[in-house]
Design an enzyme around this catalytic site. Structure first.
Site, PDB file in Angstrom:
ATOM      1  N   LEU A  89      11.490   0.649   4.302  1.00  7.63           N
ATOM      2  CA  LEU A  89      11.760  -0.706   4.256  1.00  7.63           C
ATOM      3  C   LEU A  89      10.758  -1.703   4.704  1.00  7.63           C
ATOM      4  CD1 LEU A  89      15.443  -1.121   5.070  1.00  7.63           C
ATOM      5  CD2 LEU A  89      14.517  -1.074   2.657  1.00  7.63           C
ATOM      6  N   ASP A  90      10.283  -2.806   3.910  1.00  5.84           N
ATOM      7  CA  ASP A  90       9.564  -3.408   4.592  1.00  5.84           C
ATOM      8  C   ASP A  90       9.649  -3.920   5.960  1.00  5.84           C
ATOM      9  OD1 ASP A  90       7.857  -3.414   2.382  1.00  5.84           O
ATOM     10  OD2 ASP A  90       8.768  -5.469   1.514  1.00  5.84           O
ATOM     11  N   MET A  91       8.804  -4.399   6.821  1.00  7.13           N
ATOM     12  CA  MET A  91       9.158  -4.833   8.355  1.00  7.13           C
ATOM     13  C   MET A  91      10.057  -5.798   8.186  1.00  7.13           C
ATOM     14  SD  MET A  91       6.305  -6.077  11.134  1.00  7.13           S
ATOM     15  CE  MET A  91       6.889  -6.552  12.881  1.00  7.13           C
ATOM     16  N   THR A 118      12.505  -6.655   5.875  1.00  8.46           N
ATOM     17  CA  THR A 118      13.554  -6.370   5.315  1.00  8.46           C
ATOM     18  C   THR A 118      14.428  -5.596   6.246  1.00  8.46           C
ATOM     19  OG1 THR A 118      12.391  -6.339   3.182  1.00  8.46           O
ATOM     20  CG2 THR A 118      14.448  -5.318   3.267  1.00  8.46           C
TER      21      THR A 118
END
Length: 563
Positions: free
Chosen positions: A401-403, A405
């Protein structure tokens, strides 16, 4: 150029980080003044910026726009290097390159070139047709001879006649081939002479273009806060060798080679990108340093419609780009006390373990925590689990997951489980659902309650990790969405629109771009600092995850609520 600013607001002690900032009251006041002077509905969008400065004890601001315009409007700082002078070096040599472009285009569009292409094509097609006909005649004659031999006894005279016929037809085919080969060679030679001209002009154009670009980069002489100067060539070379492991390895490899022709490849790999030095930030700082002003803080914003492929919101603030600006600003800010490195790299963060057994774990990642280690020493899901399973297992990150998110992640505890889960992701056997919050302005877009977004994505090479929509070279990216309705969020209990997102592919920033881009939902997710506006966090959460346990074969289903 200096615009006085009459406002009572605290003056920052340190210069803000241009790559990660929330505009202060001074910048907001300056931006408001600048925006009041800009066209309300410009035809094309552009990035503008302001720099708060102290001029002999007087507070004010400078304003700039990215790029160069031949008839510069008043009140903006000048370009670092003005290469658009009508009779200047750049314009003269640019005209030479344009002349070559015209010559190439003119020859490619000429009747002579088209006739040469068509003549070769016609002769090749005619040759193929005639030769095929002769081969068919040969095959038919052979079939008749074979039939005659089977039907009755043939005399020696008839046998010799058959041989002569076969030899004649073969010779005729050979003569026809030679005739057409001569015609084809002549047509090819005629076309090749024209193509050689085009190739020579293109080679000359490339040489002139490279020389002009190299000259241009050498003319951009940029100051830092200490009063030291460097041109763009030196700035980017030094930055790349210090921060780019890939370029450093390439330079070391080529430098060790005995083939000195590789020196050109080294130079190319260390060149600045096109347009470097023309963004707002270096223009503002350069003018401030030249005038002896003290920089206080800066902010950049987009004004007007977004480019076709990029996500830009009218009036929104944006950080400096990484590709063109970061090497330059790292140099220009030397000697200035900034907030760039004040944040701690070791902030304590924890993860919630939703499920854990000997083979895998499902965790709830908070917003702001990396999935895997980056260049810094910041903690990540990987590092936290590695410490937790110390001496037992090594974490295998199945997906990320993106940082920014938050939400559910499954992590394998051995290689075989990792491969089995990866296979499920590859075959689309894993069910994932995200929830995102959009501002109420989404309702004004009149989008369907349910829909499917298919916008191919590609990295913005000059501003990673940003992504762009690219309908020609982008990778397929598909998202299905469902509008749930209004909800409350955040510390102030504000209203927002809640939507569910079902990614069918897993491209970088896919959900964020599909929400923000004008061809998608045309509404950035709340708190998206890359594609929208800053908030207390990015309101994007992986709320549902479903897969088959690789060992027990049980259906595993997990849900997590966006807090």
């Amino acid at each position: 150029m200096f615009h006085p600013l009459d406002i009572k607001a605290p003056i920052p002690v340190r210069f803000n980080n241009p790559f990660d900032y929330e505009p202060d009251a001074l910048c907001r006041a300056a931006v408001k003044e600048l925006q009041s002077k800009l066209p309300v509905n410009p035809i094309e969008g552009k990035m503008y910026g302001v720099l708060i400065v102290m001029n002999k004890g007087r507070l004010g601001y400078l304003q700039a726009y990215s790029g160069q315009i031949e008839n510069e409007p008043e009140g903006f700082v000048p370009a670092v290097f003005d290469y658009l002078q009508p009779n200047g070096y750049f314009k003269i040599h640019e005209a030479e390159i344009s002349s070559l472009n015209h010559m190439i285009a003119q020859l490619q569009a000429s009747e002579e070139y088209k006739e040469a292409q068509q003549q070769l094509k016609d002769i090749q097609q005619e040759a193929q047709k005639v030769l095929d006909e002769k081969r068919n005649v040969m095959q038919a004659a052979k079939a008749l001879r074979d039939k005659r031999r089977k039907e009755a006894f043939i005399s020696e005279q008839e046998h010799n006649e058959m041989i002569r016929q076969s030899q004649f037809l073969k010779a005729e085919l050979h003569r026809t081939k030679l005739t057409y080969n001569e015609q084809i060679d002549a047509a090819k030679q005629r076309l090749q002479l024209l193509q050689d001209k085009i190739t020579a002009w293109k080679r000359e154009r490339k040489l002139k273009s490279d020389r002009l670009q190299y000259w241009l980069f050498s003319q951009f002489s940029l100051l830092n806060a200490r009063g030291e100067r460097k041109n763009l060539l030196d700035i980017f070379r030094d930055y790349y060798l210090l921060n780019s492991a890939a370029r450093t390895r390439m330079v070391q490899k080529l430098s060790a080679s005995a083939d000195k022709t590789e020196d050109k490849n080294i130079s190319i790999s260390l060149l600045p990108p096109s347009g470097a030095g023309e963004c707002c930030e270096p223009k503002l700082l350069q003018y401030a340093f030249l005038q002896g002003y003290k920089p206080i803080s800066m902010a950049m914003f987009w004004w007007g419609p977004a480019p076709k492929n990029e996500v830009r919101q009218h009036g929104s603030y944006y950080p400096a780009c990484n590709g063109k600006c970061k090497p330059i600003l790292m140099w220009m800010l030397e000697g200035l006390e900034t907030n760039c490195d004040t944040a701690s790299n070791n902030t304590e963060q924890t993860i919630e373990i939703i499920y854990e057994d000997s083979y895998l774990a499902v965790i709830n990642k908070p917003s702001g925590l990396l999935s895997v280690p980056g260049k810094s020493e910041k903690p990540s899901v990987y590092s936290i689990l590695k410490e937790r399973w110390k001496g037992e297992n090594e974490p295998f990150m199945v997906h990320r997951l993106d940082m920014s998110t938050s939400g559910l992640l499954v992590i394998a505890r051995n290689l075989s489980v990792y491969k089995a889960l990866q296979k499920q992701f590859l075959h689309h056997e894993v069910s994932k659902r995200y929830v995102a919050l959009l501002p109420l302005s989404f309702l004004e877009k009149h989008k369907p309650t349910d829909g499917r977004i298919t916008l191919p994505l590609t990295p913005d090479v000059n501003d990673r990790p940003r992504q762009m929509v690219d309908h020609i070279n982008g990778k397929s990216a598909i998202t299905e969405y469902h509008v749930v309705g209004k909800t409350k969020y955040g510390k102030d209990n504000q209203e927002a629109i809640k939507i569910q997102l079902h990614p069918q592919t897993g491209r970088t920033h896919q959900l964020r771009v599909h929400c923000a881009h004008k061809e998608g939902l045309d509404t950035p997710i709340i708190g998206d600092t890359l594609y929208g506006k800053r908030d207390e966090r990015l309101w994007l959460h992986a709320e549902h995850l479903e897969f088959t346990h690789p060992i027990t074969a049980k259906d595993m289903s997990f849900d997590s609520t966006l807090l």
